[in-house]
Design a protein around this motif. Sequence first.
Motif, mmCIF file in Angstrom:
data_model
loop_
_atom_site.group_PDB
_atom_site.id
_atom_site.type_symbol
_atom_site.label_atom_id
_atom_site.label_comp_id
_atom_site.label_asym_id
_atom_site.label_seq_id
_atom_site.Cartn_x
_atom_site.Cartn_y
_atom_site.Cartn_z
ATOM 1 N N GLY A 63 99.328 -70.830 -11.897
ATOM 2 C CA GLY A 63 98.427 -70.623 -13.150
ATOM 3 C C GLY A 63 97.222 -70.035 -12.774
ATOM 4 O O GLY A 63 96.155 -70.575 -13.461
ATOM 5 N N VAL A 64 97.167 -69.018 -12.049
ATOM 6 C CA VAL A 64 95.950 -68.249 -11.910
ATOM 7 C C VAL A 64 96.093 -66.901 -12.649
ATOM 8 O O VAL A 64 96.986 -66.096 -12.409
ATOM 9 C CB VAL A 64 95.859 -67.862 -10.287
ATOM 10 C CG1 VAL A 64 94.618 -67.034 -9.906
ATOM 11 C CG2 VAL A 64 95.748 -69.087 -9.467
ATOM 12 N N PRO A 65 95.109 -66.774 -13.600
ATOM 13 C CA PRO A 65 94.956 -65.892 -14.452
ATOM 14 C C PRO A 65 94.622 -64.593 -13.994
ATOM 15 O O PRO A 65 93.641 -63.735 -14.294
ATOM 16 C CB PRO A 65 94.291 -66.000 -15.602
ATOM 17 C CG PRO A 65 93.138 -67.016 -15.140
ATOM 18 C CD PRO A 65 93.767 -67.781 -13.869
ATOM 19 N N LYS B 180 87.009 -57.969 -3.349
ATOM 20 C CA LYS B 180 86.435 -58.985 -4.131
ATOM 21 C C LYS B 180 85.072 -59.527 -3.667
ATOM 22 O O LYS B 180 84.663 -59.097 -2.477
ATOM 23 C CB LYS B 180 87.365 -60.362 -3.695
ATOM 24 C CG LYS B 180 88.987 -59.966 -4.193
ATOM 25 C CD LYS B 180 89.705 -61.073 -4.034
ATOM 26 C CE LYS B 180 90.945 -61.240 -4.555
ATOM 27 N NZ LYS B 180 91.893 -60.031 -4.019
ATOM 28 N N VAL B 181 84.395 -60.221 -4.499
ATOM 29 C CA VAL B 181 83.256 -61.059 -4.244
ATOM 30 C C VAL B 181 83.177 -62.327 -4.272
ATOM 31 O O VAL B 181 83.655 -62.869 -5.217
ATOM 32 C CB VAL B 181 81.886 -60.128 -4.823
ATOM 33 C CG1 VAL B 181 81.633 -58.897 -4.607
ATOM 34 C CG2 VAL B 181 82.090 -60.351 -6.354
ATOM 35 N N ILE C 287 93.920 -65.452 -1.170
ATOM 36 C CA ILE C 287 92.569 -66.178 -0.922
ATOM 37 C C ILE C 287 92.176 -66.698 -2.513
ATOM 38 O O ILE C 287 91.439 -67.758 -2.464
ATOM 39 C CB ILE C 287 91.559 -65.217 -0.405
ATOM 40 C CG1 ILE C 287 91.702 -64.882 0.828
ATOM 41 C CG2 ILE C 287 89.969 -65.641 -0.504
ATOM 42 C CD1 ILE C 287 90.938 -63.883 1.585
ATOM 43 N N ALA C 288 92.088 -65.802 -3.405
ATOM 44 C CA ALA C 288 91.721 -66.209 -5.000
ATOM 45 C C ALA C 288 92.789 -67.236 -5.496
ATOM 46 O O ALA C 288 92.231 -68.110 -6.013
ATOM 47 C CB ALA C 288 92.136 -65.035 -5.893
ATOM 48 N N ARG D 204 85.520 -71.125 -9.888
ATOM 49 C CA ARG D 204 85.545 -70.514 -11.056
ATOM 50 C C ARG D 204 85.769 -68.771 -10.652
ATOM 51 O O ARG D 204 85.143 -68.182 -10.199
ATOM 52 C CB ARG D 204 84.368 -70.548 -11.716
ATOM 53 C CG ARG D 204 84.173 -72.126 -12.197
ATOM 54 C CD ARG D 204 82.726 -72.228 -12.455
ATOM 55 N NE ARG D 204 81.868 -72.395 -11.286
ATOM 56 C CZ ARG D 204 80.764 -72.838 -11.183
ATOM 57 N NH1 ARG D 204 80.043 -73.347 -12.027
ATOM 58 N NH2 ARG D 204 79.981 -72.945 -9.831
ATOM 59 N N ILE D 205 86.690 -68.295 -11.450
ATOM 60 C CA ILE D 205 87.381 -66.875 -11.081
ATOM 61 C C ILE D 205 87.345 -66.086 -12.165
ATOM 62 O O ILE D 205 87.795 -66.241 -13.312
ATOM 63 C CB ILE D 205 88.643 -67.130 -10.388
ATOM 64 C CG1 ILE D 205 88.685 -67.706 -9.122
ATOM 65 C CG2 ILE D 205 89.292 -65.569 -10.134
ATOM 66 C CD1 ILE D 205 90.170 -68.192 -8.357
#
Length: 329
Positions: free
Chosen positions: A151-153, A162-163, A182-183, A192-193
Amino acid sequence: MDKQASSLSVVIPVHNEVENLSLLHQRISAVMRNMSLEYEVVYVDDGSTDGSFALLQRLAAADCAVRVVRLSRNFGQTAALAAGVAHSQGEVLALLDADLQNDPADIPRLLTKLEEGYDLVSGWRRKRRGDAWLRCLLSRLANAMIARAIGVPLHDLGCTLKVYRRSVFAHVPLYGETHRFIAAYAALAGARIAEVEVVHHPRHTGRSHYGLGRTLSVLLDLLLLKFYDSFATRPQHLVGLPGLLALALGIFFLPVALLMTCLHTGRSRRCHWSGPLLWGAGCCCSFGLLSLQIGILAEMLMRTYHESQGKQPYIVRCTVSGRESCQCW
């Protein structure tokens, strides 16, 4: 920039990229000079054998913002990123590759998005340059599978650019080949991504360190990620439930097989199903008992892991009282 983004560490793993490093550092320096914040550039030499370390030494001698970490051998990208994070000092970290396919000019846009209240902003290589169509197709399929599984959009979990806020890495494991996820691990911890489209250039020089052979590794890592998401604190539910089902089937069919064997003993016409049924029931019982034992051992290991290190099965974002508000994440 807000207070939390007052200092930036740009972390770059390097493995045999001597032909790209000078131009890469020029681009990073040009971007950083136009930004009003303290920064450092941390290069991690991951066992290069082409003269990359000697060039990095010259860059460090000429630029006080450069920090070079040299590993004793090639440990892989995840280990190199972990070393870079450990030796960096910024409150915000930007990660990118050294092959010039990531564009440092995208970093300010990612930081701007981070200021909107996110913990992690991921790059999205919507238009990939220089990659074979099969590799792009497999990448899209893998990203879709991962996004659906946990469920990672995000469209592009494999993009290194990435930061992060430094607090993210307190909840993300960095070993094996988890740099691709990692994300995903951060999302499982409640980070919060957000995602921002970034430029993707063709490789400037050299050759890619990634091939189609890593597809199987990604699938195996995805299984580990799914286990981490759903069963890390209750492994007995993963192996115990199939074990109970197999044991129940074995217990049910074992008396039937024994009865059929006894009824046809001594007869001229034997039952051809009694032998296979007896064998199958025995296998089900053995598998069920073994699964339950493995589940119990996994539960004991999980409890030892959490209790010996003082780990909690939850993460506190912040606490609020009548007197003060304490930001923890």
